[in-house]
Scaffold this active site. Structure first.
Site, PDB file in Angstrom:
ATOM      1  N   PRO A 150       0.823  -1.208   0.000  1.00 51.80           N
ATOM      2  CG  PRO A 150      -0.224  -1.188   2.106  1.00 51.80           C
ATOM      3  CD  PRO A 150       0.624  -2.034   1.205  1.00 51.80           C
ATOM      4  CB  ALA A 151       0.934   4.224  -2.155  1.00 51.38           C
ATOM      5  N   GLY A 152       1.558   5.327   0.741  1.00 49.31           N
ATOM      6  CA  GLY A 152       1.166   6.379   1.687  1.00 49.31           C
ATOM      7  C   GLY A 152       0.773   5.876   3.053  1.00 49.31           C
ATOM      8  CG  LEU A 178       4.136   0.104   5.150  1.00 41.61           C
ATOM      9  CD1 LEU A 178       3.369  -1.077   4.573  1.00 41.61           C
ATOM     10  CD2 LEU A 178       4.807  -0.308   6.464  1.00 41.61           C
ATOM     11  N   GLY A 179       7.147   3.501   3.311  1.00 39.78           N
ATOM     12  CA  GLY A 179       8.231   3.936   2.426  1.00 39.78           C
ATOM     13  C   GLY A 179       8.003   3.590   0.968  1.00 39.78           C
ATOM     14  CB  SER A 224       7.345   7.891  -2.220  1.00 43.56           C
ATOM     15  OG  SER A 224       8.058   8.415  -1.148  1.00 43.56           O
ATOM     16  CB  ALA A 225      11.898   5.684  -0.048  1.00 40.83           C
ATOM     17  CG  ASP A 282      11.001   6.550   4.321  1.00 37.56           C
ATOM     18  OD1 ASP A 282      11.334   6.467   5.512  1.00 37.56           O
ATOM     19  OD2 ASP A 282       9.846   6.784   3.950  1.00 37.56           O
TER      20      ASP A 282
HETATM   21  O1  PMV Z   1       5.832   7.943   6.681  1.00 37.16           O
HETATM   22  P1  PMV Z   1       7.167   7.725   6.092  1.00 37.16           P
HETATM   23  O2  PMV Z   1       7.465   6.361   5.679  1.00 37.16           O
HETATM   24  O3  PMV Z   1       7.465   8.717   5.011  1.00 37.16           O
HETATM   25  O4  PMV Z   1       8.238   7.987   7.260  1.00 37.16           O
HETATM   26  C1  PMV Z   1       8.495   9.261   7.719  1.00 37.16           C
HETATM   27  C2  PMV Z   1       9.561   9.238   8.766  1.00 37.16           C
HETATM   28  C3  PMV Z   1       9.713  10.589   9.429  1.00 37.16           C
HETATM   29  O5  PMV Z   1      10.737  10.428  10.415  1.00 37.16           O
HETATM   30  C4  PMV Z   1       8.432  11.018  10.134  1.00 37.16           C
HETATM   31  C5  PMV Z   1      10.105  11.679   8.425  1.00 37.16           C
HETATM   32  C6  PMV Z   1      11.518  11.564   7.892  1.00 37.16           C
HETATM   33  O6  PMV Z   1      11.815  12.262   6.906  1.00 37.16           O
HETATM   34  O7  PMV Z   1      12.341  10.827   8.474  1.00 37.16           O
END
Ligand code: PMV
Length: 305
Positions: free
Chosen positions: A83-85, A88-89, A91-92, A140
């Protein structure tokens, strides 16, 4: 075809933005991508598509990634396996998979495991991430590129951690995901109003992360679980938890989880629970509450029966 892993942040999200260390582990699913040279940029992601110059985030992301690699325009097809958003990263993982695919397309002779090639992939994925997240810590993309389990700081980047045992995790989507950018900004506003509170919280999370690393290296799962619970309390103090996240954590603990917390930006999105061995009782308890969930094993050698 290039692939890259999604990730969970085991401990340390948000504090990592302020320079603290965090621990992340790659999942066995993520994103895959193919790329070939083309007259103009084109990116197809499942049902979504973008063409170079159309101003969309996808088009700007591909352009930034390509510029970082000094690569000519590309036609890219990418797929997500999770799942996106949801924290779980996704987009990375897409950024790393697309960077690997573009490098394969422009320089097929490069050895993907070479440190210099890996550094280029990470830099290109970071350029992609900045389009979507503003000022990400970079954890990420680092977790996705490295695989396994890492300790990450903004200053030192990723450092692989040896895991004595694999971690058996249960992961649930505890609510509609919030924007990472907005959640990071909400903590920044709290830090302006209450620098003492956020400073002490970041210091507290730093010590939890340092201890959690020792637990992971020593295979002390109950110890790791307690530290995850404490991290969740501190995240709630930063106002990034929600009633849905707290309820999913409670359900997991009652079903035998050693510890449970949000993962990623919070405000919704995913919860992780550490199972002693078998994640199934936690998943069954979540399913009984109609939560979408799945199991993931991260790192380490096979655990003896
Ligand atoms: O929600 P995610 O997977 O993008 O994780 C964000 C992690 C944070 O520490 C909240 C932001 C960051 O840039 O590290």
């Amino acid at each position: 075809m290039a692939r890259a892993a999604a990730k969970v942040i085991l401990l340390g999200e948000h504090a990592v933005v302020y320079g603290a260390p965090a621990l992340a582990a790659a999942l066995d699913r993520g994103a895959r991508a193919t790329a070939r040279k083309a007259a103009t940029d084109r990116l197809t992601l499942g049902e979504r598509g973008s063409v170079g110059g159309d101003g969309s985030e996808l088009a700007r992301g591909l352009e930034a990634l390509r510029a970082s690699l000094s690569a000519p325009p590309q036609e890219v097809t990418a797929e997500l396996e999770m799942p996106a958003g949801a924290g779980l990263g996704a987009s990375a993982a897409l950024g790393v998979a697309i960077a690997r695919a573009v490098l394969e397309s422009v320089s097929p002779a490069l050895e993907p495991g070479e440190p210099a090639v890996r550094a280029r992939v990470l830099e290109a994925a970071a350029a992609w991430e900045r389009v979507f997240h503003g000022n990400p810590s970079g954890i990420d993309a680092a977790a996705s590129e490295c695989g396994g389990c890492i300790r990450y700081t903004r200053a030192a980047g990723p450092e692989p951690i040896d895991m004595l045992l694999p971690l058996s995790l249960a992961i649930a989507v505890a609510g509609p995901p919030a924007s990472t950018r907005e959640m990071v900004e909400s903590v920044a506003r709290l830090a302006e109003r209450r620098p003492d509170l956020v400073g002490k919280t970041v210091a507290g999370i730093t010590s939890l992360v340092d201890n959690a690393r020792l637990c992971i290296e020593a295979g002390d799962l109950p110890g790791l679980g307690k530290l995850m619970d404490l991290n969740q309390m501190l995240l709630a103090g930063l106002m990034v938890s929600t009633p849905g996240i707290e309820a999913a954590c409670d359900t997991a603990r009652r079903a035998g989880a050693l510890g449970a917390k949000l993962t990623g930006a919070g405000g919704g999105g995913c919860v992780i629970a550490l199972a002693d061995r078998d994640a199934e009782p936690i998943l069954a308890a979540w399913r009984a509450e109609d939560l979408h969930c799945f199991a993931a094993t991260v790192g380490g050698p096979e655990r003896p029966a």
